[in-house]
Design a protein around this motif. Structure first.
Motif, mmCIF file in Angstrom:
data_model
loop_
_atom_site.group_PDB
_atom_site.id
_atom_site.type_symbol
_atom_site.label_atom_id
_atom_site.label_comp_id
_atom_site.label_asym_id
_atom_site.label_seq_id
_atom_site.Cartn_x
_atom_site.Cartn_y
_atom_site.Cartn_z
ATOM 1 N N VAL A 30 56.311 80.960 32.292
ATOM 2 C CA VAL A 30 55.261 81.747 31.633
ATOM 3 C C VAL A 30 53.979 81.705 32.451
ATOM 4 O O VAL A 30 53.314 82.723 32.669
ATOM 5 C CB VAL A 30 55.018 81.224 30.208
ATOM 6 C CG1 VAL A 30 53.839 81.960 29.571
ATOM 7 C CG2 VAL A 30 56.262 81.400 29.352
ATOM 8 N N THR A 86 46.686 83.835 31.644
ATOM 9 C CA THR A 86 46.828 83.705 30.198
ATOM 10 C C THR A 86 45.889 82.622 29.655
ATOM 11 O O THR A 86 45.821 81.523 30.194
ATOM 12 C CB THR A 86 48.287 83.336 29.836
ATOM 13 O OG1 THR A 86 49.156 84.381 30.292
ATOM 14 C CG2 THR A 86 48.439 83.170 28.330
ATOM 15 N N PHE A 126 55.888 89.578 27.754
ATOM 16 C CA PHE A 126 56.450 88.647 26.794
ATOM 17 C C PHE A 126 56.208 89.189 25.396
ATOM 18 O O PHE A 126 55.154 89.757 25.112
ATOM 19 C CB PHE A 126 55.792 87.274 26.932
ATOM 20 C CG PHE A 126 56.089 86.604 28.250
ATOM 21 C CD1 PHE A 126 57.154 85.731 28.362
ATOM 22 C CD2 PHE A 126 55.306 86.850 29.367
ATOM 23 C CE1 PHE A 126 57.428 85.115 29.566
ATOM 24 C CE2 PHE A 126 55.568 86.241 30.574
ATOM 25 C CZ PHE A 126 56.640 85.359 30.677
ATOM 26 N N PRO A 129 52.228 86.520 25.692
ATOM 27 C CA PRO A 129 52.311 85.197 26.344
ATOM 28 C C PRO A 129 51.616 84.108 25.536
ATOM 29 O O PRO A 129 52.082 82.968 25.485
ATOM 30 C CB PRO A 129 51.609 85.428 27.687
ATOM 31 C CG PRO A 129 51.652 86.886 27.916
ATOM 32 C CD PRO A 129 51.624 87.518 26.570
#
Length: 302
Positions: free
Chosen positions: A56, A63, A221, A225
């Protein structure tokens, strides 16, 4: 020299203690094997979880995640630090509890302000120790509602502890969380260690060989995320706490095995020495009786 009855009673008493120490050694050995097996069966899940978090971060390097917030605007002397300290519930385990308590004292001495230190103590021995220190006005705050045992560590217990510290971190009640425990390096060597639980740092995940974060093409995602990380990070924190609990529990059992083995050997040596003393006393009593009988016979003949 004690009489024969006292020596015999002493030997029987030591034999009873010998049975207890031998039984405690076997119980600790069984618990150690069980805990090791449990940890080995759960390790693949947490390794895969770590790889997922790395993935990720690699695909979404920008993020934002609350558990990675280092709160750099708070000066060091005002940062609220939480310490999860893992001790034993019982004694008779050599220097295990003494070592982790002494190590914790050293870490707290390094703290800028004890008023901003919060202790989450696992184990009755450590809990009673730090509560006594608080009454003497020499220590940090101990969470009195944090009543967790270190016996037979489970993932459920680790999850509860993780939820407590993560919730306090989200609310700003804690700025850092550290885990202090004893790690088993080898069967004969143990080492006290400190692991930073919160905040997480990106450098702990997904490094290139030169130590930099990998940057891959952006991926999508679902739902986002941030939501994915909100689920993964608590699970990973649970794994860190569970691993520390199992390692500390194994160290406690290994220390108890060593202590009970030494006690068993000492008991055997004492029985050997007392048996020799018993035989000497018995021989002396027999010799005295023979002398008295012979003396009596001579007196009768005269």
């Amino acid at each position: 020299m004690p009489n024969i009855r006292e020596i015999r009673d002493r030997i029987e008493s030591i034999k009873q203690i010998l049975k207890i120490t031998n039984a405690m050694y076997l119980i600790s050995s069984s618990k150690l094997k069980k805990a090791r097996k449990s940890l080995e069966s759960n390790e693949p899940y947490f390794y895969k979880l770590q790889e997922t978090i790395e993935s990720v971060l690699e695909h979404t390097p920008h993020t934002e995640q609350q558990y990675f917030n280092r709160r750099s605007d708070i000066p060091q002397e005002k940062r609220k630090k939480g310490y999860i300290i893992i001790t034993g519930d019982k004694g008779l385990c050599g220097s295990y509890n003494h070592n982790i308590l002494k190590y914790t004292e050293q870490k707290l001495d390094e703290a800028a302000d004890l008023d901003n230190c919060y202790l989450f103590v696992m184990g009755q021995v450590g809990r009673m120790y730090f509560q006594r220190r608080i009454k003497s006005g020499k220590h940090a705050y101990v969470d009195g509602e944090f009543l967790y045992t270190t016996q037979n560590p489970t993932l459920y217990r680790a999850a509860e502890i993780a939820d407590i510290v993560l919730d306090k971190f989200r609310k700003g009640e804690l700025d850092e969380v550290w885990v202090l425990y004893t790690d088993m390096v080898t069967s004969s060597q143990q080492e006290t260690r400190t692991v930073q639980l919160l905040p997480f740092e990106r450098r702990h995940f997904g490094k290139d060989k030169d130590g930099t974060i990998k940057k891959l093409p952006k991926a999508s995602f679902v739902p986002s995320p941030e939501k994915v990380m909100e689920y993964l990070i608590p699970q990973y924190a649970k794994g860190i706490i569970y691993g520390a609990m199992v390692e500390a529990f194994c160290c406690e059992q290994q220390s108890r095995m060593t202590a009970m083995d030494a006690a068993t050997n000492s008991a055997k040596d004492m029985i050997k020495d007392l048996s020799l003393l018993y035989n000497r006393a018995r021989q002396a009593a027999i010799t005295q009786e023979i002398t008295e009988v012979c003396g009596g016979a001579v007196g009768v003949e005269e």
